[in-house]
Design a protein around this motif. Structure first.
Motif, PDB file in Angstrom:
ATOM      1  N   PRO A 109     -20.673  60.307 -28.095  1.00 44.56           N
ATOM      2  CA  PRO A 109     -20.827  61.449 -27.647  1.00 44.56           C
ATOM      3  C   PRO A 109     -19.782  62.658 -28.690  1.00 44.56           C
ATOM      4  CG  PRO A 109     -20.013  60.354 -25.744  1.00 44.56           C
ATOM      5  CD  PRO A 109     -20.006  59.426 -26.894  1.00 44.56           C
ATOM      6  N   THR A 110     -20.319  63.725 -29.141  1.00 43.37           N
ATOM      7  CA  THR A 110     -19.062  64.445 -29.981  1.00 43.37           C
ATOM      8  C   THR A 110     -18.146  65.060 -28.936  1.00 43.37           C
ATOM      9  OG1 THR A 110     -20.595  66.399 -29.277  1.00 43.37           O
ATOM     10  CG2 THR A 110     -21.307  65.303 -31.180  1.00 43.37           C
ATOM     11  N   ALA A 111     -17.063  65.421 -29.571  1.00 48.30           N
ATOM     12  CA  ALA A 111     -15.957  66.203 -28.869  1.00 48.30           C
ATOM     13  C   ALA A 111     -16.553  67.208 -27.931  1.00 48.30           C
ATOM     14  CB  ALA A 111     -14.852  66.597 -29.870  1.00 48.30           C
ATOM     15  N   ALA A 112     -17.450  68.115 -28.521  1.00 46.76           N
ATOM     16  CA  ALA A 112     -18.052  69.254 -27.621  1.00 46.76           C
ATOM     17  C   ALA A 112     -18.826  68.853 -26.478  1.00 46.76           C
ATOM     18  CB  ALA A 112     -18.841  69.863 -28.620  1.00 46.76           C
ATOM     19  N   GLN A 130     -17.726  69.165 -22.323  1.00 41.92           N
ATOM     20  CA  GLN A 130     -18.601  69.919 -21.558  1.00 41.92           C
ATOM     21  C   GLN A 130     -19.070  68.936 -20.383  1.00 41.92           C
ATOM     22  OE1 GLN A 130     -21.957  71.502 -23.853  1.00 41.92           O
ATOM     23  NE2 GLN A 130     -22.993  72.492 -21.791  1.00 41.92           N
ATOM     24  N   TYR A 131     -19.488  67.600 -20.457  1.00 45.79           N
ATOM     25  CA  TYR A 131     -19.969  67.080 -19.543  1.00 45.79           C
ATOM     26  C   TYR A 131     -19.152  66.036 -18.889  1.00 45.79           C
ATOM     27  CZ  TYR A 131     -24.074  69.135 -21.788  1.00 45.79           C
ATOM     28  OH  TYR A 131     -24.917  70.010 -22.195  1.00 45.79           O
ATOM     29  N   PRO A 132     -18.809  65.870 -17.662  1.00 52.02           N
ATOM     30  CA  PRO A 132     -18.113  64.873 -16.944  1.00 52.02           C
ATOM     31  C   PRO A 132     -18.780  63.526 -17.047  1.00 52.02           C
ATOM     32  CG  PRO A 132     -18.546  67.025 -15.449  1.00 52.02           C
ATOM     33  CD  PRO A 132     -19.601  66.951 -16.477  1.00 52.02           C
ATOM     34  N   LYS A 133     -19.965  63.614 -16.934  1.00 52.36           N
ATOM     35  CA  LYS A 133     -20.692  62.002 -16.905  1.00 52.36           C
ATOM     36  C   LYS A 133     -21.610  61.990 -18.145  1.00 52.36           C
ATOM     37  CE  LYS A 133     -21.874  60.812 -12.482  1.00 52.36           C
ATOM     38  NZ  LYS A 133     -22.472  60.952 -11.229  1.00 52.36           N
ATOM     39  N   LEU A 134     -21.295  61.237 -19.125  1.00 56.07           N
ATOM     40  CA  LEU A 134     -22.021  60.957 -20.311  1.00 56.07           C
ATOM     41  C   LEU A 134     -22.686  59.550 -20.468  1.00 56.07           C
ATOM     42  CD1 LEU A 134     -19.709  62.851 -22.660  1.00 56.07           C
ATOM     43  CD2 LEU A 134     -21.985  63.339 -22.311  1.00 56.07           C
ATOM     44  N   ARG A 172      -6.678  66.661 -21.954  1.00 56.13           N
ATOM     45  CA  ARG A 172      -7.927  66.082 -21.568  1.00 56.13           C
ATOM     46  C   ARG A 172      -8.690  66.309 -23.107  1.00 56.13           C
ATOM     47  NH1 ARG A 172      -7.580  69.596 -17.164  1.00 56.13           N
ATOM     48  NH2 ARG A 172      -8.420  71.250 -17.893  1.00 56.13           N
ATOM     49  N   LYS A 173      -8.360  67.091 -23.845  1.00 55.69           N
ATOM     50  CA  LYS A 173      -9.224  67.299 -25.180  1.00 55.69           C
ATOM     51  C   LYS A 173      -8.805  65.806 -26.025  1.00 55.69           C
ATOM     52  CE  LYS A 173     -10.245  70.333 -28.886  1.00 55.69           C
ATOM     53  NZ  LYS A 173      -9.632  71.485 -29.725  1.00 55.69           N
ATOM     54  N   ARG A 174      -7.392  65.579 -25.907  1.00 58.05           N
ATOM     55  CA  ARG A 174      -7.181  64.671 -26.816  1.00 58.05           C
ATOM     56  C   ARG A 174      -7.759  63.297 -26.204  1.00 58.05           C
ATOM     57  NH1 ARG A 174      -2.831  61.086 -26.491  1.00 58.05           N
ATOM     58  NH2 ARG A 174      -1.693  62.366 -24.570  1.00 58.05           N
ATOM     59  N   LEU A 175      -7.894  63.310 -24.925  1.00 52.49           N
ATOM     60  CA  LEU A 175      -8.535  61.898 -24.193  1.00 52.49           C
ATOM     61  C   LEU A 175      -9.942  61.724 -24.290  1.00 52.49           C
ATOM     62  CD1 LEU A 175      -6.513  61.804 -20.816  1.00 52.49           C
ATOM     63  CD2 LEU A 175      -5.868  60.800 -23.233  1.00 52.49           C
ATOM     64  N   GLY A 176     -10.623  63.087 -24.623  1.00 56.69           N
ATOM     65  CA  GLY A 176     -11.972  63.172 -24.650  1.00 56.69           C
ATOM     66  C   GLY A 176     -12.839  63.249 -23.345  1.00 56.69           C
ATOM     67  N   ILE A 177     -12.312  63.687 -22.370  1.00 58.72           N
ATOM     68  CA  ILE A 177     -12.796  63.772 -21.081  1.00 58.72           C
ATOM     69  C   ILE A 177     -12.867  65.286 -20.688  1.00 58.72           C
ATOM     70  CG2 ILE A 177     -11.883  61.539 -20.239  1.00 58.72           C
ATOM     71  CD1 ILE A 177      -9.527  62.865 -18.660  1.00 58.72           C
ATOM     72  N   ALA A 178     -14.121  65.769 -20.129  1.00 57.08           N
ATOM     73  CA  ALA A 178     -14.180  66.860 -19.467  1.00 57.08           C
ATOM     74  C   ALA A 178     -13.533  67.331 -18.237  1.00 57.08           C
ATOM     75  CB  ALA A 178     -15.846  67.053 -19.231  1.00 57.08           C
ATOM     76  N   GLN A 179     -12.888  66.389 -17.477  1.00 52.91           N
ATOM     77  CA  GLN A 179     -12.284  66.553 -16.300  1.00 52.91           C
ATOM     78  C   GLN A 179     -11.556  65.391 -15.890  1.00 52.91           C
ATOM     79  OE1 GLN A 179     -15.635  67.930 -13.709  1.00 52.91           O
ATOM     80  NE2 GLN A 179     -15.487  65.714 -12.451  1.00 52.91           N
ATOM     81  N   ALA A 180     -10.645  65.641 -14.962  1.00 48.87           N
ATOM     82  CA  ALA A 180      -9.567  64.613 -14.476  1.00 48.87           C
ATOM     83  C   ALA A 180     -10.032  63.822 -13.168  1.00 48.87           C
ATOM     84  CB  ALA A 180      -8.170  65.045 -14.501  1.00 48.87           C
ATOM     85  N   GLU A 181      -9.712  63.037 -12.997  1.00 46.52           N
ATOM     86  CA  GLU A 181      -9.968  62.318 -11.472  1.00 46.52           C
ATOM     87  C   GLU A 181      -8.980  63.443 -10.579  1.00 46.52           C
ATOM     88  OE1 GLU A 181     -11.253  57.982 -11.905  1.00 46.52           O
ATOM     89  OE2 GLU A 181      -9.090  58.147 -12.134  1.00 46.52           O
ATOM     90  N   LYS A 182      -9.438  63.209  -9.208  1.00 46.12           N
ATOM     91  CA  LYS A 182      -8.910  63.984  -8.364  1.00 46.12           C
ATOM     92  C   LYS A 182      -7.826  63.486  -7.498  1.00 46.12           C
ATOM     93  CE  LYS A 182     -11.395  67.592  -9.436  1.00 46.12           C
ATOM     94  NZ  LYS A 182     -11.996  67.119 -10.527  1.00 46.12           N
ATOM     95  N   VAL A 183      -7.146  62.518  -7.910  1.00 46.12           N
ATOM     96  CA  VAL A 183      -6.069  61.423  -7.149  1.00 46.12           C
ATOM     97  C   VAL A 183      -4.889  62.636  -6.893  1.00 46.12           C
ATOM     98  CG1 VAL A 183      -4.759  59.530  -7.166  1.00 46.12           C
ATOM     99  CG2 VAL A 183      -6.782  59.724  -8.246  1.00 46.12           C
TER     100      VAL A 183
END
Lengths: 509, 509
Positions: free
Chosen positions: A396-399, A403-407, B313-324
């Motif tokens: 996946p791209t950075a964008a 945007q998407y939590p599940k890729l 999150r941007k650095r890790l490449g994830i759209a959202q964090a877990e909810k722990v």
């Protein structure tokens, strides 16, 4: 559907008013069988590695000559440098049907050091000892008056698939000896790359379609039912592949600093796989089984297969079977969804304390005629999207990551003709004809496998020729096919010749 | 709990009636800092591979001599052939407390070819270019009157963890120059195998417990908060490991012949993992989070940490964090359940069409003081059994295979003192003392990390010494610790010396 003609009991067959076949003489069969043994041993000494063109050429030349000696018009079909063989008997007076026999000359590559004999290309005769081990005995004994049916010939392609070709020639010899013509016209096609998945078979057939015209295709390949009872196989599953990747963080992360924060793709993949299959083994992907119906009579045929499932489960090391079908045969009537490999970071000594960046699952989808691979692949794709995944093409791209939590990505494998599911209706005329031949030979209804689970390249030939087909397996199930110490049981060799002799003389209108 | 004393604002601190510290002079600090640079560069040129005893011996000798020069009584603590260093300053008149500083001399192994300099053991000075690349500049400039705080020294252990030792010596030099005694008695312990997880630290401490007696342990290691603001770390998670194997058939099976019949352990493993963790990341294993409560004041401390989670999150490449947890810091207060690796048969070119025999998952469990590893491991075991699995010790027997539909093994990793979670109460006297010292130095409340997510070997020392501890990290977060091109930012070097000078002179009753 002519279910009355494929019912399970000899009684039913006897009431069906069969045409009377000219009965081949047992002594002629025996004589031809014994005479064929030297040719079998001779041809097993010719290496036939599917990858080696020179090997294939030598075998093609040998079989062409052996068939010409029996009155066939034979020719080599160019296939780059690995020719196939096409042989045709002169038309039989009064025969209205033409049967094309398919078998293959090539064999799997060998690792000679693994074999318990001097060379896989130097066939030997062995006898089983009390402790179960196989001990070599003098090859001359093979040619004695009454070789023990429990003896086996060991060598590459002793069973898969040179034996059936020699057995077919022996059956024709038996008829000739009695002056009996076959009941149908006969053609033989010998494949040269079956062990490579017959990549060019469809094309070669297309190029020689007129010469190959036939009313039925009989595939002489594969093992008999484990009970060693006469077997007919009416179809085989196909296969499609896919690679499913679930993406986590953009690189492996320190599991201390990011465990509980960055979702681990192992769990995401686990949740996705769990959504695809119920604990009982049934696929939950919507529409996956659509179009498959097994009526009572079909179920009865499958139930009649003498599988010893308790023994099977013991051999496989499992306490219970999945619940896709109510028995083994039924389970093979459905497409499967199999994870053939899965990798997430590393295990064992190479394991590191990371939240892994991705999870890769290799899938194979065994297909049936009702469920074409393209449809299953689309259903799978829709299922993954329905679980909230955004499908991407590769990394996946950075964008996309933002945007998407599940890729995930789903890369579909190509589907070739030789990996297509094919099946002949159990009630088709070809089935009636073969059941009658087998019944004549053995006095019992053969084991009927509606669908074998594995994939063989039959599909390529069936699709190109557009004829009904049946697989007539004749070799013992424990023949170590594709592996070291491949072997053929003599009892199966002689029985197979008898089966073929009866099939050849079985009238088919 | 003395929450009033660790409240977040400078105002609160000012009203707490602090004892007045003798203020160190800024010019003395600067002078001592500059004078220390040559020693820093000298000691970085001594290789310190944690695996090489000769390296460790040379570093131990160097540090022993450097500390003795400053009036310490120093000795080598035998540790097989990798001695640690223990140094003690003569008692300070009127001091009632003794502080033990911990740091380590050893470094991670290097692959010199990967470094963008002649040798990791030949430290160099670099300046960042407009394009972000680092360019070497003359080392002499380091010793100029006003070296640029953005310059960095590159070399193995430039930050981790030789710099903090040199910085502590420089802080003591600054005091000496002004005739200021430290406010507490001072001991220093230099570990020699921290990069190997300090396997013997606990034992070495036990052997010299009398010499090491102290009222507080200050760990000078690890990076500051990413904001580069003064940081105090009150605890770290521990780690336990486990290997989970889910068993399928006794060997890999042909996926055509057995797909839909023999359950695939990939799905069984997937179902098990799915039962362990909710899609939001919270562990579902019963009791896993028991005992953890975060009251409003503790939550406020964590919320005050200036994490830029959007950037993270941007650095890790994830759209959202877990909810722990409701933020990053909160998430680290809970134990994690992480799959660090998972292997089922093969993927890619090595993948075969099989129903695999087994699935292996490597787990790591990051622990917190409320959740001892043994308890989590037991909860995990109970959870797996509650999912209907029969747990076996290694490869199941044929009898077990015949009896149990779901078989797994769970092999627990050992738990060592150095991988134990430890935490000092935010309101403990040591915390008040350090917050006051930092406040004096910087005029602001330091960033307070209640619990860092990763595991450091602090636990071994804390458990052996039975004293409160705080980690005082001083190096830049982007120092490439453990990796190629490790570096230390000069600004952090100078700031750290200032912090230490104020801590050393901060009265503690």
């Amino acid at each position: 559907m002519q279910f009355s003609t494929f019912s399970l009991t000899a009684a039913a067959l006897c009431t069906a008013g069969l045409a009377q076949a000219a009965s081949p003489s047992i002594s002629a069969i025996q004589q031809a069988s014994h005479a064929s043994l030297r040719e079998w041993i001779d041809v097993l000494a010719i290496p036939n590695d599917s990858n080696v063109a020179a090997d294939i050429q030598k075998n093609a030349d040998w079989f062409k000559a052996a068939l010409e000696k029996r009155g066939f018009t034979a020719k080599l079909l160019p296939n780059q440098s690995k020719p196939m063989v096409l042989a045709t008997l002169p038309p039989v007076l009064g025969a209205t049907k033409t049967v094309l026999f398919y078998a293959h000359m090539d064999g799997q590559a060998v690792t000679p050091a693994e074999w318990q004999q001097e060379s896989p290309w130097k066939p030997v005769l062995k006898e089983r000892q009390a402790d179960g081990a196989w001990k070599e005995i003098a090859l001359d004994q093979l040619y004695s008056a009454q070789p023990n049916p429990e003896w086996r010939v060991f060598g590459r392609s002793s069973s898969d698939d040179k034996a059936p070709i020699i057995m077919l020639m022996a059956a024709l010899d038996a008829l000739k000896q009695q002056g009996l013509p076959p009941a149908t016209n006969i053609k033989i096609l010998l494949d040269s790359e079956e062990e490579k998945g017959s990549p060019t078979l469809g094309q070669v057939i297309q190029e020689h379609l007129a010469d190959l015209q036939a009313d039925a295709l009989l595939v002489l390949d594969g093992p008999m039912h484990a009970s060693n009872r006469p077997t007919l196989v009416f179809g085989n599953r196909g296969i499609a592949q896919a690679t499913l990747t679930v993406y986590g963080p953009s690189q492996d992360l320190h599991s201390g600093h990011y465990g509980n924060y960055a979702a681990n793709p192992a769990f995401t993949m686990a949740q996705l796989l769990t959504s695809m299959k119920a604990p009982d083994g049934r696929v939950l992907v919507k529409g996956y089984y659509d179009g498959i119906t097994l009526d009572a009579q079909t179920q009865a045929v499958m139930k009649a297969v003498p599988d010893d499932e308790a023994a099977l489960r013991k051999r496989l090391g499992i306490a219970q079977a999945e619940k896709v079908g109510s028995n083994y045969q039924e389970a093979m009537q459905y497409p499967s969804l199999n994870v053939r490999g899965l990798q997430i970071a590393d295990v064992g000594a190479k394991a590191r304390t990371v939240v892994p960046a991705q999870a890769i699952a290799e899938l194979d989808l065994r297909t049936v005629p009702e469920t074409p691979p393209e449809r299953l692949q689309q259903l799978l794709k829709a299922h993954i999207e329905a679980q909230g995944f955004q499908l991407v093409d590769g990394e996946p791209t950075a964008a996309q990551r933002a945007q998407y939590p599940k890729l995930a990505s789903l890369k579909m494998g190509g589907v070739s003709a030789s990996s297509t599911a094919v099946r002949t209706d159990l009630g088709a005329p070809i089935g009636n004809w073969l059941r009658q031949g087998m019944q004549q030979a053995w006095g019992e209804t053969p084991v009927q496998i509606r669908m074998m689970g594995g994939t063989v390249p039959t599909g390529a030939a069936v699709q190109a020729l557009k004829v009904p087909f049946v697989i007539v397996p004749m070799v013992n199930a424990d023949n170590n096919q594709h592996s070291k110490n491949e072997n053929m049981r003599l009892g199966n060799y002689f029985d197979g010749i008898k089966s073929l002799t009866y099939i050849l003389t079985q009238p088919w209108q």
